[in-house]
Scaffold this motif. Structure first.
Motif, PDB file in Angstrom:
ATOM      1  N   GLU A   1      -1.182  -3.240   7.382  1.00 45.89           N
ATOM      2  CA  GLU A   1       0.195  -3.737   6.453  1.00 45.89           C
ATOM      3  C   GLU A   1       1.158  -3.692   7.421  1.00 45.89           C
ATOM      4  OE1 GLU A   1       0.598  -3.078   2.068  1.00 45.89           O
ATOM      5  OE2 GLU A   1       2.484  -1.839   3.101  1.00 45.89           O
TER       6      GLU A   1
ATOM      7  N   TRP B   1      -3.143   0.541   5.319  1.00 45.07           N
ATOM      8  CA  TRP B   1      -1.644   0.735   5.578  1.00 45.07           C
ATOM      9  C   TRP B   1      -1.291   0.467   6.882  1.00 45.07           C
ATOM     10  CZ3 TRP B   1       1.227   6.005   3.978  1.00 45.07           C
ATOM     11  CH2 TRP B   1       2.540   5.594   3.663  1.00 45.07           C
TER      12      TRP B   1
ATOM     13  N   GLU C   1      -6.621   4.875   4.605  1.00 45.16           N
ATOM     14  CA  GLU C   1      -8.022   4.019   4.621  1.00 45.16           C
ATOM     15  C   GLU C   1      -7.925   2.778   3.999  1.00 45.16           C
ATOM     16  OE1 GLU C   1     -10.257   6.795   2.268  1.00 45.16           O
ATOM     17  OE2 GLU C   1     -10.351   8.579   3.784  1.00 45.16           O
ATOM     18  N   ARG C   2      -7.062   2.589   3.330  1.00 40.25           N
ATOM     19  CA  ARG C   2      -6.849   1.232   2.408  1.00 40.25           C
ATOM     20  C   ARG C   2      -6.209   0.006   3.272  1.00 40.25           C
ATOM     21  NH1 ARG C   2      -3.360   1.500  -2.519  1.00 40.25           N
ATOM     22  NH2 ARG C   2      -3.833  -0.661  -2.576  1.00 40.25           N
TER      23      ARG C   2
ATOM     24  N   THR D   1      -1.839  -1.289  -9.625  1.00 46.32           N
ATOM     25  CA  THR D   1      -2.978  -2.143  -9.337  1.00 46.32           C
ATOM     26  C   THR D   1      -2.812  -3.481 -10.356  1.00 46.32           C
ATOM     27  OG1 THR D   1      -4.412  -0.811 -10.723  1.00 46.32           O
ATOM     28  CG2 THR D   1      -4.169  -0.251  -8.453  1.00 46.32           C
TER      29      THR D   1
ATOM     30  N   ILE E   1       0.862  -1.197   0.017  1.00 45.82           N
ATOM     31  CA  ILE E   1       0.049   0.088  -0.128  1.00 45.82           C
ATOM     32  C   ILE E   1       1.033   1.382   0.165  1.00 45.82           C
ATOM     33  CG2 ILE E   1      -1.746   1.228   1.380  1.00 45.82           C
ATOM     34  CD1 ILE E   1      -2.986  -1.514   2.351  1.00 45.82           C
TER      35      ILE E   1
ATOM     36  N   ARG F   1      -3.284  11.343  -1.223  1.00 42.47           N
ATOM     37  CA  ARG F   1      -2.791  10.016  -1.355  1.00 42.47           C
ATOM     38  C   ARG F   1      -2.757   9.434   0.048  1.00 42.47           C
ATOM     39  NH1 ARG F   1       2.289   7.824  -4.819  1.00 42.47           N
ATOM     40  NH2 ARG F   1       3.701   8.492  -2.982  1.00 42.47           N
TER      41      ARG F   1
ATOM     42  N   GLN G   1      -5.800   8.425   1.783  1.00 41.22           N
ATOM     43  CA  GLN G   1      -6.419   7.089   0.792  1.00 41.22           C
ATOM     44  C   GLN G   1      -5.588   5.677   1.217  1.00 41.22           C
ATOM     45  OE1 GLN G   1      -5.304   6.774  -3.524  1.00 41.22           O
ATOM     46  NE2 GLN G   1      -7.489   6.408  -3.897  1.00 41.22           N
ATOM     47  N   MET G   2      -4.241   5.968   1.178  1.00 37.33           N
ATOM     48  CA  MET G   2      -3.465   4.750   1.784  1.00 37.33           C
ATOM     49  C   MET G   2      -3.936   4.367   3.289  1.00 37.33           C
ATOM     50  SD  MET G   2       0.362   5.647   0.403  1.00 37.33           S
ATOM     51  CE  MET G   2       0.635   5.372  -1.667  1.00 37.33           C
TER      52      MET G   2
END
Length: 297
Positions: free
Chosen positions: A224, A221, A218-219, A53, A47, A212, A215-216
């Motif tokens: 991870e 990170w 929220e995904r 992608t 991420i 960005r 967004q990262m």
């Protein structure tokens, strides 16, 4: 648009739109993309590395992504050798090789080669790791500053791998690494390269970095990084990358619940990193594309 023998190299500050420009050029010219990103080469760092992608990889073949484990060594010389192989393979198929990434030392190593410094020494590197374990990374950085102040001024004390390498070169040769690099000065051009980038105002760049970062996060990170730490990768090189380092520190200090603070710290560190990238790029012959030109490509 470009001379047939040119190696197309897409550069620019982080979050400027390098990947989009490379994708559009590749689709238009029958190209394939070679990543020049020192975090994208590592598996499991996904991420925060802004890897392409699956949809983007379906549009255009990508290379040198997810090729080593996080605890495996990867440096400019090794990456350049791998990139050489991919460029030859792509060109042999009658396609266009497009290098894309923000690790500019790697880009310079590919285009101009590297100073012929000695190979690494496992014994010295283990000694350096022991020093860091006992006295911290600042102690290793101070040791480098005593023998190579130029390299020490350029390297962050937390970048243990590069600090260790610079100290190792001096210990093996008696000559500072900065002197080796000054004597070489990237004088031997290996490729005729066309550097390309997307022009952004400072305000636009900062806004893109902020968006960005959010967004990262929220995904996932933070999750991870937690998995990477649980897998034993706390001290690997990629964990010093911008963003990963801030999240790692927050997790270790128990402050991960304050996502607003994490986002602020990551965005701030990324803006500083982007400024350093812009400083380097000011001296390079980059053909800057406007946002309108990118949209029309």
């Amino acid at each position: 648009m470009f001379a047939g023998g040119d190696l197309l190299v897409v550069v620019g500050p982080t979050a400027s739109g390098k990947s989009e420009l490379a994708l559009r050029l590749a689709e238009r010219r029958g190209g394939e993309i070679i990543s020049a990103d020192s975090v994208q080469v590592y598996r499991h760092f996904d991420i925060g590395a802004a890897k392409p992608t699956s949809e983007e990889q379906a549009r255009v073949p990508h290379h040198l992504i997810n090729i080593v484990d996080p605890d495996e060594a990867m440096d400019a010389a090794r990456w350049a050798s791998l990139a050489d192989e991919k460029i030859a393979e792509i060109r042999a198929q009658g396609r266009v090789a497009i290098v894309c990434g923000g690790t500019f030392l790697w880009v310079k190593a590919l285009i101009f080669g590297l100073s012929p410094m000695p190979a690494g020494d496992a014994t010295l590197r283990e000694r350096h790791r022991e020093m860091v374990a006992l006295s911290g990374s600042a102690a290793l950085h101070r040791a480098l500053a005593e023998v190579d102040p130029v390299a020490a001024a350029r390297l962050n004390a937390n970048d243990v791998v590069r600090v260790s390498r610079a100290l190792e070169v001096h210990e093996l040769t008696g000559m500072p690494m900065s002197t080796w690099q000054e004597q070489h000065q990237f004088k031997t051009q290996r490729y005729t390269a066309k550097l390309l980038g997307v022009a952004r105002t400072r305000e636009e760049q900062d806004a893109r970095i902020q968006a960005r970062t959010l967004q990262m996060l929220e995904r996932g990170w933070v999750e991870e990084v937690r998995r990477l730490l649980d897998s034993g990768y706390a001290e690997c090189r990629a964990m010093n990358a911008v963003g990963y380092r801030q999240i790692k520190d927050a997790l270790l200090l128990g402050k991960v619940s304050d996502t607003d603070l994490i986002a602020t710290e990551i965005a701030r560190a990324t803006r500083i990193f982007a400024r350093r990238q812009r400083t380097w790029l000011r001296e390079q012959p980059v053909r800057w594309w406007t946002v309108d030109e990118l949209a029309a490509l």
